[in-house]
Design an enzyme around this catalytic site. Sequence first.
Site, PDB file in Angstrom:
ATOM      1  N   CYS A   1       0.822  -1.208   0.000  1.00  0.00           N
ATOM      2  CA  CYS A   1       0.000   0.000   0.000  1.00  0.00           C
ATOM      3  C   CYS A   1       0.861   1.266   0.000  1.00  0.00           C
ATOM      4  CB  CYS A   1      -0.975   0.039   1.163  1.00  0.00           C
ATOM      5  SG  CYS A   1      -2.232   1.316   0.858  1.00  0.00           S
TER       6      CYS A   1
ATOM      7  N   CYS B   1      -5.786   2.132  -4.353  1.00  0.00           N
ATOM      8  CA  CYS B   1      -5.297   2.720  -3.120  1.00  0.00           C
ATOM      9  C   CYS B   1      -6.238   3.858  -2.724  1.00  0.00           C
ATOM     10  CB  CYS B   1      -3.885   3.246  -3.360  1.00  0.00           C
ATOM     11  SG  CYS B   1      -3.080   3.731  -1.844  1.00  0.00           S
TER      12      CYS B   1
HETATM   13  P1  FAD Z   1      -0.769 -10.733   4.107  1.00  0.00           P
HETATM   14  O1  FAD Z   1      -2.211 -10.383   4.183  1.00  0.00           O
HETATM   15  O2  FAD Z   1       0.198  -9.863   4.814  1.00  0.00           O
HETATM   16  O3  FAD Z   1      -0.618 -12.246   4.603  1.00  0.00           O
HETATM   17  C1  FAD Z   1       0.597 -12.949   4.642  1.00  0.00           C
HETATM   18  C2  FAD Z   1       0.441 -14.088   5.630  1.00  0.00           C
HETATM   19  O4  FAD Z   1       1.544 -14.984   5.512  1.00  0.00           O
HETATM   20  C3  FAD Z   1       0.429 -13.607   7.083  1.00  0.00           C
HETATM   21  O5  FAD Z   1      -0.732 -14.068   7.737  1.00  0.00           O
HETATM   22  C4  FAD Z   1       1.696 -14.199   7.691  1.00  0.00           C
HETATM   23  O6  FAD Z   1       1.557 -14.552   9.050  1.00  0.00           O
HETATM   24  C5  FAD Z   1       1.896 -15.427   6.812  1.00  0.00           C
HETATM   25  N1  FAD Z   1       3.287 -15.889   6.781  1.00  0.00           N
HETATM   26  C6  FAD Z   1       4.419 -15.161   6.655  1.00  0.00           C
HETATM   27  N2  FAD Z   1       5.505 -15.961   6.677  1.00  0.00           N
HETATM   28  C7  FAD Z   1       5.044 -17.235   6.824  1.00  0.00           C
HETATM   29  C8  FAD Z   1       5.686 -18.509   6.886  1.00  0.00           C
HETATM   30  N3  FAD Z   1       7.006 -18.646   6.820  1.00  0.00           N
HETATM   31  N4  FAD Z   1       4.901 -19.605   7.000  1.00  0.00           N
HETATM   32  C9  FAD Z   1       3.528 -19.492   7.049  1.00  0.00           C
HETATM   33  N5  FAD Z   1       2.881 -18.314   6.987  1.00  0.00           N
HETATM   34  C10 FAD Z   1       3.628 -17.191   6.886  1.00  0.00           C
HETATM   35  N6  FAD Z   1      -4.551  -2.648   0.745  1.00  0.00           N
HETATM   36  C11 FAD Z   1      -5.639  -2.138   0.096  1.00  0.00           C
HETATM   37  O7  FAD Z   1      -6.138  -2.751  -0.836  1.00  0.00           O
HETATM   38  N7  FAD Z   1      -6.200  -0.949   0.449  1.00  0.00           N
HETATM   39  C12 FAD Z   1      -5.696  -0.221   1.475  1.00  0.00           C
HETATM   40  O8  FAD Z   1      -6.236   0.845   1.793  1.00  0.00           O
HETATM   41  C13 FAD Z   1      -4.559  -0.723   2.196  1.00  0.00           C
HETATM   42  N8  FAD Z   1      -4.028  -0.026   3.221  1.00  0.00           N
HETATM   43  C14 FAD Z   1      -3.007  -0.579   3.954  1.00  0.00           C
HETATM   44  C15 FAD Z   1      -2.527   0.130   5.039  1.00  0.00           C
HETATM   45  C16 FAD Z   1      -1.534  -0.398   5.838  1.00  0.00           C
HETATM   46  C17 FAD Z   1      -1.022   0.391   7.013  1.00  0.00           C
HETATM   47  C18 FAD Z   1      -1.027  -1.702   5.553  1.00  0.00           C
HETATM   48  C19 FAD Z   1       0.017  -2.313   6.452  1.00  0.00           C
HETATM   49  C20 FAD Z   1      -1.481  -2.402   4.452  1.00  0.00           C
HETATM   50  C21 FAD Z   1      -2.465  -1.844   3.634  1.00  0.00           C
HETATM   51  N9  FAD Z   1      -2.949  -2.509   2.500  1.00  0.00           N
HETATM   52  C22 FAD Z   1      -4.011  -1.979   1.791  1.00  0.00           C
HETATM   53  C23 FAD Z   1      -2.213  -3.676   1.958  1.00  0.00           C
HETATM   54  C24 FAD Z   1      -2.852  -5.021   2.236  1.00  0.00           C
HETATM   55  O9  FAD Z   1      -3.102  -5.199   3.612  1.00  0.00           O
HETATM   56  C25 FAD Z   1      -1.921  -6.114   1.727  1.00  0.00           C
HETATM   57  O10 FAD Z   1      -1.538  -5.829   0.400  1.00  0.00           O
HETATM   58  C26 FAD Z   1      -2.596  -7.482   1.769  1.00  0.00           C
HETATM   59  O11 FAD Z   1      -2.853  -7.848   3.101  1.00  0.00           O
HETATM   60  C27 FAD Z   1      -1.723  -8.523   1.063  1.00  0.00           C
HETATM   61  O12 FAD Z   1      -2.226  -9.813   1.265  1.00  0.00           O
HETATM   62  P2  FAD Z   1      -1.199 -11.064   1.294  1.00  0.00           P
HETATM   63  O13 FAD Z   1      -2.024 -12.269   1.476  1.00  0.00           O
HETATM   64  O14 FAD Z   1      -0.273 -10.983   0.149  1.00  0.00           O
HETATM   65  O15 FAD Z   1      -0.292 -10.786   2.592  1.00  0.00           O
END
Ligand code: FAD
Length: 446
Positions: free
Chosen positions: A197, A375
């Site tokens: 983000c 965003c």
């Molecule tokens: P995540 O949701 O981060 O999940 C990754 C998972 O993998 C976690 O649960 C973690 O515990 C697990 N993991 C890590 N390593 C291991 C391992 N070795 N073994 C097993 N599990 C593991 N997005 C928007 O669309 N709109 C917004 O307004 C927005 N605002 C944001 C504001 C902030 C402050 C933040 C921090 C993020 C924001 N985002 C926003 C971004 C969004 O939250 C992420 O892009 C999204 O969560 C990505 O999903 P993901 O599944 O790739 O990763």
Amino acid sequence: MSPFGAVSSCSRLCSGVWLLKPGMQSSLHTAARCAARDYYEVLVLGGGAGGITMSARMKRKVGAENVAVVEPSETHYYQPLWTLVGGGAKQLAASARPMGSVIPKGVEWIKSRVTALDPDKNCVWLENNIKVSYKYLIIALGISLHYDKIKGLPEGFKYPKIGSNYSVQTVEKTWRALQDFKEGNAIFTFPNTPVKCAGAPQKIMYLSDAYLRNTGKRSKANIMFNTALGVIFGVKKYADALLEVIKDRDLAVNYKRNLIEVRADKQEAVFENLDKPGVTEVHQYEMLHVTPPMGPPAVLINSPVSDEGGWVDVDKETLQHKKYPNVFGIGDCTNLPTSKTAAAVAAQSGVLDKTISLVMKNEMPVKKYDGYTSCPLVTGYNKVILAEFDYNAQPLETFPIDQSKERTTMYHMKADMMPLLYWNALLKGYWGGPAPVRKLMHLGLK
Ligand code: FAD
Ligand code: UQ1
């Protein structure tokens, strides 16, 4: 034959960590029942936005009993809410749900951490040398935060006046620092790495500006955005709109400034000037918001599924791995050349669903991801510029209005509608992004 045997698997995997805390919804899934096996048709790594969404979709495709999610955390967070938590507009608790309540019913929760991937043997390794094999693997491990790459952090967070919306441990400190503000510099940083983000580091600046105005302290504040980048935002239409906001609100932007040290005891932040190697600047702060350097999860660095940067190496249109056809990636851990957001995960999940269906039928994947990401740029307590764009950094807007204008309706969409959409539709595998809505909305205009 299981590597740990039917009984020992339980004792090894269950030693305490499988027990759910009181109040957690253990009846919704099978984690507490220790039914871990050594093979699943679909194995999902990571129980974040991408992992939970894909396990819901895979459950519909192959049946819950054939799907497992590897995830060590007890809690699933809706991270997009943290911008509003840091600004004092929402409570942290509203962003959290027990992991067991979001893992689809019947899908196995392997409450462990992936420690190595062996795609040539179709297996992964977990903590305690446990091996799990799969037919299809979906990697959704997110992006790692590296506060420790800034000298003085993370230990500096034990002092006041410093916060970070990027971590559950530090997000409430942002709000405390803002409420504590008396007089001086309020500094907001953007690191020299990919981030999730990319708008979030500046959203909290706009909220802070609004808060200080509302409380009569704005004239005592010098607000600055010190960014390692050379632009305010990567899409011109929204960058132009943001620069107007920045001018209107008297905010200072310093480009090519990278935070390298925090002396939290003295309230000093040290930046390197990326245009002048060796030149550093020290700023005294009354409030500091840190966006940490980020990178691929450690398990992916030098892994066979990763590119040279450590990101999962997938085809940018189908999300299928470039070398291993039964491996797929989604979300922040991939090398998809788009901005890392939950909105992107939503659009990717629809495409990946189709890709996997075809691969399962031995057909070529055809569905094409266009890089959609979004965003919601929060520019005040009732204002949002809704940026939506594609791989070419071209606007790809859902609504037939000029989304680069600050709007209260879009604030309500971000603050009130999006969480509902996330918990009730995305995580359940029913929201593949706004493309159908966009088509409908724009029909009337043709
Ligand atoms: P995540 O949701 O981060 O999940 C990754 C998972 O993998 C976690 O649960 C973690 O515990 C697990 N993991 C890590 N390593 C291991 C391992 N070795 N073994 C097993 N599990 C593991 N997005 C928007 O669309 N709109 C917004 O307004 C927005 N605002 C944001 C504001 C902030 C402050 C933040 C921090 C993020 C924001 N985002 C926003 C971004 C969004 O939250 C992420 O892009 C999204 O969560 C990505 O999903 P993901 O599944 O790739 O990763
Ligand atoms: C979106 O789909 C999504 O994922 C659920 C987000 O993450 C929280 C978003 O912030 C946005 C803006 C979208 C896109 C949805 C619409 C209706 C424009």
